[in-house]
Scaffold this motif. Structure first.
Motif, PDB file in Angstrom:
ATOM      1  N   SER A 124       0.892  -1.313  -0.101  1.00 36.98           N
ATOM      2  CA  SER A 124      -0.056   0.071  -0.066  1.00 36.98           C
ATOM      3  C   SER A 124       1.078   1.386   0.065  1.00 36.98           C
ATOM      4  O   SER A 124       0.443   2.374  -0.285  1.00 36.98           O
ATOM      5  CB  SER A 124      -0.988  -0.037   1.218  1.00 36.98           C
ATOM      6  N   ARG A 125       2.257   1.126   0.196  1.00 37.66           N
ATOM      7  CA  ARG A 125       2.997   2.234  -0.011  1.00 37.66           C
ATOM      8  C   ARG A 125       4.094   2.112  -0.762  1.00 37.66           C
ATOM      9  O   ARG A 125       5.061   2.716  -0.655  1.00 37.66           O
ATOM     10  CB  ARG A 125       3.643   2.252   1.703  1.00 37.66           C
ATOM     11  N   GLY A 126       3.916   1.237  -1.923  1.00 33.74           N
ATOM     12  CA  GLY A 126       4.699   1.196  -3.041  1.00 33.74           C
ATOM     13  C   GLY A 126       5.613  -0.019  -3.014  1.00 33.74           C
ATOM     14  O   GLY A 126       6.473  -0.237  -3.761  1.00 33.74           O
ATOM     15  N   GLY A 127       5.817  -0.768  -1.636  1.00 38.39           N
ATOM     16  CA  GLY A 127       6.506  -1.987  -1.750  1.00 38.39           C
ATOM     17  C   GLY A 127       6.205  -2.999  -2.891  1.00 38.39           C
ATOM     18  O   GLY A 127       4.825  -3.144  -3.457  1.00 38.39           O
ATOM     19  N   LYS A 128       6.946  -3.634  -3.404  1.00 40.69           N
ATOM     20  CA  LYS A 128       6.913  -4.746  -4.370  1.00 40.69           C
ATOM     21  C   LYS A 128       6.964  -6.222  -3.862  1.00 40.69           C
ATOM     22  O   LYS A 128       7.511  -6.269  -2.782  1.00 40.69           O
ATOM     23  CB  LYS A 128       8.186  -4.589  -5.345  1.00 40.69           C
ATOM     24  N   ASP A 129       6.335  -7.122  -4.596  1.00 37.23           N
ATOM     25  CA  ASP A 129       6.068  -8.347  -4.054  1.00 37.23           C
ATOM     26  C   ASP A 129       7.452  -9.192  -4.622  1.00 37.23           C
ATOM     27  O   ASP A 129       7.279  -9.765  -5.440  1.00 37.23           O
ATOM     28  CB  ASP A 129       4.742  -9.243  -4.629  1.00 37.23           C
ATOM     29  N   ARG A 130       8.605  -8.641  -4.241  1.00 30.47           N
ATOM     30  CA  ARG A 130       9.973  -9.370  -4.563  1.00 30.47           C
ATOM     31  C   ARG A 130      10.564 -10.089  -3.265  1.00 30.47           C
ATOM     32  O   ARG A 130      10.423  -9.696  -2.107  1.00 30.47           O
ATOM     33  CB  ARG A 130      10.873  -8.257  -4.908  1.00 30.47           C
ATOM     34  N   TRP A 131      11.425 -10.935  -3.721  1.00 30.03           N
ATOM     35  CA  TRP A 131      12.296 -11.582  -2.510  1.00 30.03           C
ATOM     36  C   TRP A 131      12.994 -10.512  -1.524  1.00 30.03           C
ATOM     37  O   TRP A 131      12.893 -10.768  -0.510  1.00 30.03           O
ATOM     38  CB  TRP A 131      13.428 -12.358  -3.157  1.00 30.03           C
ATOM     39  N   VAL A 132      13.475  -9.489  -1.944  1.00 29.88           N
ATOM     40  CA  VAL A 132      14.030  -8.657  -1.018  1.00 29.88           C
ATOM     41  C   VAL A 132      13.309  -7.806  -0.350  1.00 29.88           C
ATOM     42  O   VAL A 132      13.672  -6.873   0.604  1.00 29.88           O
ATOM     43  CB  VAL A 132      15.075  -7.604  -1.863  1.00 29.88           C
ATOM     44  N   ASN A 133      11.976  -7.925  -0.351  1.00 27.31           N
ATOM     45  CA  ASN A 133      11.063  -6.974   0.391  1.00 27.31           C
ATOM     46  C   ASN A 133       9.930  -7.803   1.155  1.00 27.31           C
ATOM     47  O   ASN A 133       9.248  -7.259   1.646  1.00 27.31           O
ATOM     48  CB  ASN A 133      10.227  -6.021  -0.693  1.00 27.31           C
ATOM     49  N   VAL A 134      10.036  -9.029   1.058  1.00 22.55           N
ATOM     50  CA  VAL A 134       9.311  -9.961   1.804  1.00 22.55           C
ATOM     51  C   VAL A 134       9.824 -10.790   2.880  1.00 22.55           C
ATOM     52  O   VAL A 134      11.276 -11.520   2.662  1.00 22.55           O
ATOM     53  CB  VAL A 134       8.465 -10.998   0.831  1.00 22.55           C
ATOM     54  N   VAL A 135       9.176 -11.404   3.943  1.00 21.41           N
ATOM     55  CA  VAL A 135       9.865 -12.035   5.051  1.00 21.41           C
ATOM     56  C   VAL A 135       8.654 -13.154   5.400  1.00 21.41           C
ATOM     57  O   VAL A 135       7.422 -12.781   5.450  1.00 21.41           O
ATOM     58  CB  VAL A 135      10.399 -11.348   6.078  1.00 21.41           C
ATOM     59  N   ALA A 136       9.074 -14.137   6.131  1.00 24.00           N
ATOM     60  CA  ALA A 136       8.016 -15.088   6.636  1.00 24.00           C
ATOM     61  C   ALA A 136       7.784 -14.348   8.174  1.00 24.00           C
ATOM     62  O   ALA A 136       8.576 -13.733   8.796  1.00 24.00           O
ATOM     63  CB  ALA A 136       8.656 -16.363   6.951  1.00 24.00           C
ATOM     64  N   ALA A 137       6.645 -14.269   8.307  1.00 19.27           N
ATOM     65  CA  ALA A 137       5.923 -13.507   9.540  1.00 19.27           C
ATOM     66  C   ALA A 137       4.779 -14.378  10.133  1.00 19.27           C
ATOM     67  O   ALA A 137       3.905 -14.878   9.485  1.00 19.27           O
ATOM     68  CB  ALA A 137       5.559 -12.231   9.431  1.00 19.27           C
ATOM     69  N   CYS A 138       4.784 -14.761  11.301  1.00 16.03           N
ATOM     70  CA  CYS A 138       3.736 -14.976  11.967  1.00 16.03           C
ATOM     71  C   CYS A 138       2.388 -14.344  11.927  1.00 16.03           C
ATOM     72  O   CYS A 138       2.556 -13.296  11.866  1.00 16.03           O
ATOM     73  CB  CYS A 138       3.988 -15.598  13.457  1.00 16.03           C
ATOM     74  N   ARG A 139       1.203 -14.904  11.746  1.00  9.91           N
ATOM     75  CA  ARG A 139       0.171 -14.042  11.704  1.00  9.91           C
ATOM     76  C   ARG A 139      -0.236 -13.190  12.636  1.00  9.91           C
ATOM     77  O   ARG A 139      -0.507 -11.947  12.450  1.00  9.91           O
ATOM     78  CB  ARG A 139      -0.957 -15.089  11.687  1.00  9.91           C
TER      79      ARG A 139
END
Length: 195
Positions: A121-136
């Motif tokens: 929602s703030r311009g982040g992309k769905d890319r490896w360097v912008n995603v992490v595993a997170a608990c719910r």
């Protein structure tokens, strides 16, 4: 074509290009086809499966192909290494070792979700360097905030796995020791799985 009964049916064969770069996992039947088309140039590792064919009319002997754990293939179209591996939750969770990169606790895949460090929602992309595993719980708490806006920190930085690491991540339950021994030295310097 009959395969030897003493080998697991889900064993995969690591395919390399002629330069020795990992390309993909093959089912044993695909590897037999590459052998039959004489596209296998060299191989490494132990025998994954022995496949028996028909009997020779001349000798009466039965043909057999032994399939090694790693094969390098040539051909008119040299297989190219995938530069950016596909981003899937299964590979992401394996990259992060099934650990929430906010609270540090370990979970099963069902207990994890994909979080965008810089929210989409703030311009982040769905890319490896912008995603992490997170608990719910952590993902819900973070919401669409930046980490600087709330009291949360990452315990490790996200990175894009290279092809060798990606192949190990997506086949981690069925990978053989000789295959991992070949892949591990090629992992990214950022890898949590290098050691």
């Amino acid at each position: 074509m009959i395969s030897s009964p003493d080998t697991p049916t889900d064993a995969r064969i690591l395919r390399l290009n002629l330069a020795g770069q990992p390309i993909e996992w093959l089912h044993w039947k695909e590897a037999v086809c590459l052998h039959a088309r004489e596209l296998v140039c060299w191989s490494l590792g132990g025998i994954v499966r022995k496949v028996y064919g028909g009997r020779s009319r001349l000798s009466g002997l039965r043909t057999a192909i032994e399939l090694p754990a790693i094969i390098a293939c040539g051909g008119s179209r040299m297989a190219q290494v995938r530069m950016v591996p596909p981003l899937t939750n299964a590979a992401l969770f394996a990259r992060d070792d099934y650990q929430c990169l906010y609270c540090g606790k370990y979970f099963t895949a069902a207990g994890l979700s994909r979080d965008h460090v810089l929210p989409t929602s703030r311009g982040g992309k769905d890319r490896w360097v912008n995603v992490v595993a997170a608990c719910r719980r952590c993902n819900q708490h973070k919401g669409n905030h930046l980490l600087s806006e709330i009291d949360m920190e990452l315990i490790a930085l996200p990175y894009r796995p290279n092809t060798a690491e990606y192949l190990a991540l997506i086949n981690n339950k069925r990978i053989r020791g000789d295959q991992m021994e070949f892949l591990r030295p090629q992992f990214s310097r950022h890898s949590r799985h290098k050691g």
